[in-house]
Design a protein around this motif. Structure first.
Motif, PDB file in Angstrom:
ATOM      1  N   ASP A 101      -0.298   6.184  -9.818  1.00  0.00           N
ATOM      2  CA  ASP A 101      -0.223   7.622  -9.599  1.00  0.00           C
ATOM      3  C   ASP A 101       0.677   8.195 -10.695  1.00  0.00           C
ATOM      4  OD1 ASP A 101       0.061  10.220  -8.682  1.00  0.00           O
ATOM      5  OD2 ASP A 101       1.201   9.681  -6.893  1.00  0.00           O
ATOM      6  N   LEU A 106       1.184  11.732  -5.031  1.00  0.00           N
ATOM      7  CA  LEU A 106       1.275  11.232  -3.663  1.00  0.00           C
ATOM      8  C   LEU A 106       2.721  11.128  -3.171  1.00  0.00           C
ATOM      9  CD1 LEU A 106      -1.504   8.503  -3.847  1.00  0.00           C
ATOM     10  CD2 LEU A 106      -1.669  10.818  -2.927  1.00  0.00           C
ATOM     11  N   LYS A 108       5.365   9.274  -4.057  1.00  0.00           N
ATOM     12  CA  LYS A 108       6.073   7.985  -3.984  1.00  0.00           C
ATOM     13  C   LYS A 108       6.741   7.622  -5.305  1.00  0.00           C
ATOM     14  CE  LYS A 108       4.754   7.097   0.247  1.00  0.00           C
ATOM     15  NZ  LYS A 108       5.692   7.079   1.366  1.00  0.00           N
ATOM     16  N   PHE A 114      -0.725   1.936  -5.758  1.00  0.00           N
ATOM     17  CA  PHE A 114      -1.389   2.010  -4.466  1.00  0.00           C
ATOM     18  C   PHE A 114      -2.553   1.041  -4.437  1.00  0.00           C
ATOM     19  CE2 PHE A 114       0.872   5.850  -5.160  1.00  0.00           C
ATOM     20  CZ  PHE A 114       1.398   6.173  -3.924  1.00  0.00           C
ATOM     21  N   GLN A 115      -2.923   0.638  -3.240  1.00  0.00           N
ATOM     22  CA  GLN A 115      -4.091  -0.203  -3.013  1.00  0.00           C
ATOM     23  C   GLN A 115      -5.023   0.542  -2.075  1.00  0.00           C
ATOM     24  OE1 GLN A 115      -3.960  -3.405  -0.133  1.00  0.00           O
ATOM     25  NE2 GLN A 115      -4.788  -4.818  -1.647  1.00  0.00           N
ATOM     26  N   VAL A 116      -6.331   0.440  -2.320  1.00  0.00           N
ATOM     27  CA  VAL A 116      -7.329   1.034  -1.438  1.00  0.00           C
ATOM     28  C   VAL A 116      -8.549   0.117  -1.406  1.00  0.00           C
ATOM     29  CG1 VAL A 116      -8.407   2.501  -3.222  1.00  0.00           C
ATOM     30  CG2 VAL A 116      -8.508   3.190  -0.809  1.00  0.00           C
ATOM     31  N   SER A 126      -5.531   4.855   1.331  1.00  0.00           N
ATOM     32  CA  SER A 126      -4.710   4.140   0.365  1.00  0.00           C
ATOM     33  C   SER A 126      -3.418   3.670   1.014  1.00  0.00           C
ATOM     34  CB  SER A 126      -4.374   5.060  -0.813  1.00  0.00           C
ATOM     35  OG  SER A 126      -5.532   5.377  -1.548  1.00  0.00           O
ATOM     36  N   LYS A 127      -2.840   2.636   0.408  1.00  0.00           N
ATOM     37  CA  LYS A 127      -1.573   2.074   0.883  1.00  0.00           C
ATOM     38  C   LYS A 127      -0.598   2.059  -0.286  1.00  0.00           C
ATOM     39  CE  LYS A 127      -4.326  -0.743   3.891  1.00  0.00           C
ATOM     40  NZ  LYS A 127      -4.711  -2.041   4.354  1.00  0.00           N
ATOM     41  N   HIS A 128       0.623   2.505  -0.052  1.00  0.00           N
ATOM     42  CA  HIS A 128       1.648   2.434  -1.084  1.00  0.00           C
ATOM     43  C   HIS A 128       2.034   0.964  -1.235  1.00  0.00           C
ATOM     44  CE1 HIS A 128       6.033   2.901  -2.348  1.00  0.00           C
ATOM     45  NE2 HIS A 128       5.292   3.156  -3.411  1.00  0.00           N
ATOM     46  N   TYR A 149      -0.075  -3.267   4.842  1.00  0.00           N
ATOM     47  CA  TYR A 149       0.765  -2.079   4.719  1.00  0.00           C
ATOM     48  C   TYR A 149       0.048  -0.903   5.380  1.00  0.00           C
ATOM     49  CZ  TYR A 149       3.715  -4.381   1.130  1.00  0.00           C
ATOM     50  OH  TYR A 149       4.562  -5.208   0.447  1.00  0.00           O
ATOM     51  N   TYR A 151      -1.667   2.785   6.039  1.00  0.00           N
ATOM     52  CA  TYR A 151      -2.410   3.782   5.256  1.00  0.00           C
ATOM     53  C   TYR A 151      -1.552   5.017   5.045  1.00  0.00           C
ATOM     54  CZ  TYR A 151      -6.641   1.107   6.311  1.00  0.00           C
ATOM     55  OH  TYR A 151      -7.584   0.123   6.414  1.00  0.00           O
ATOM     56  N   LEU A 152      -1.824   5.730   3.962  1.00  0.00           N
ATOM     57  CA  LEU A 152      -1.124   6.984   3.729  1.00  0.00           C
ATOM     58  C   LEU A 152      -1.501   8.021   4.776  1.00  0.00           C
ATOM     59  CD1 LEU A 152      -1.400   7.371  -0.147  1.00  0.00           C
ATOM     60  CD2 LEU A 152       0.568   6.603   1.176  1.00  0.00           C
TER      61      LEU A 152
END
Length: 162
Positions: A101, A106, A108, A114-116, A126-128, A149, A151-152
């Protein structure tokens, strides 16, 4: 003195740390120029060591794509439509992708990662994963299960009104 992340990676067995020949600085500069961004120092240092790589932890895998493939990933309509302004850097061997990002949309931090999942590409899913590439490598080496982790969620969508 603690080991740097590159020293720690170099000490891993080849089954856990897969490398390629180094990227040339010009390919990184072309990538930065095309997308009008400055790659984080830890990412740049890693690419100058290995032009794409794989880190295979027990709970999480990470495949960083070489700059030439990043150009393709970042032009993919699935990513530009569902993750606008983000910069895809790799995947986990098929189920999910990792992205930066760059503009902190987002919330952070600039260049947070991030992972999605590929099946649900979008900000709410997505996950931080980490605040930096170094932090992500540390989490993987410490056997953190990033797929677990949280989700956002919809409240963290960068285009929400407010």
């Amino acid at each position: 003195m603690p080991m740097t992340i590159l020293e720690r990676l170099r000490a891993l067995p080849k089954s856990q740390w897969m490398t390629s020949p180094p990227a040339d600085p010009e390919s990184l500069e072309a990538l930065e120029s095309k997308y009008d961004l400055q790659l984080p120092a830890d990412y740049r240092e890693l690419m100058l060591e290995t032009n794409g790589c794989g880190l295979y932890g027990h709970a999480t895998q990470l495949n960083l794509e070489p700059p030439d493939e990043l150009l393709w990933h970042s032009e993919d309509p699935r990513f530009t439509e569902h993750l606008p302004g983000m910069f895809v850097i790799g995947d986990d061997n098929g189920d999910a992708l990792f992205y930066y990002d760059p503009a902190n949309r987002l919330g952070k931090g600039a260049y947070a990662i991030f992972q999605v999942d590929f099946g649900t590409i979008g900000f709410p899913y997505s996950k931080h994963a980490a605040n930096s590439l170094t932090d992500l490598f540390e989490a993987i080496l410490d056997d953190k299960a990033i797929w677990e982790y949280p989700y956002l969620g919809p409240l963290n969508h960068p285009d929400r009104a407010g």
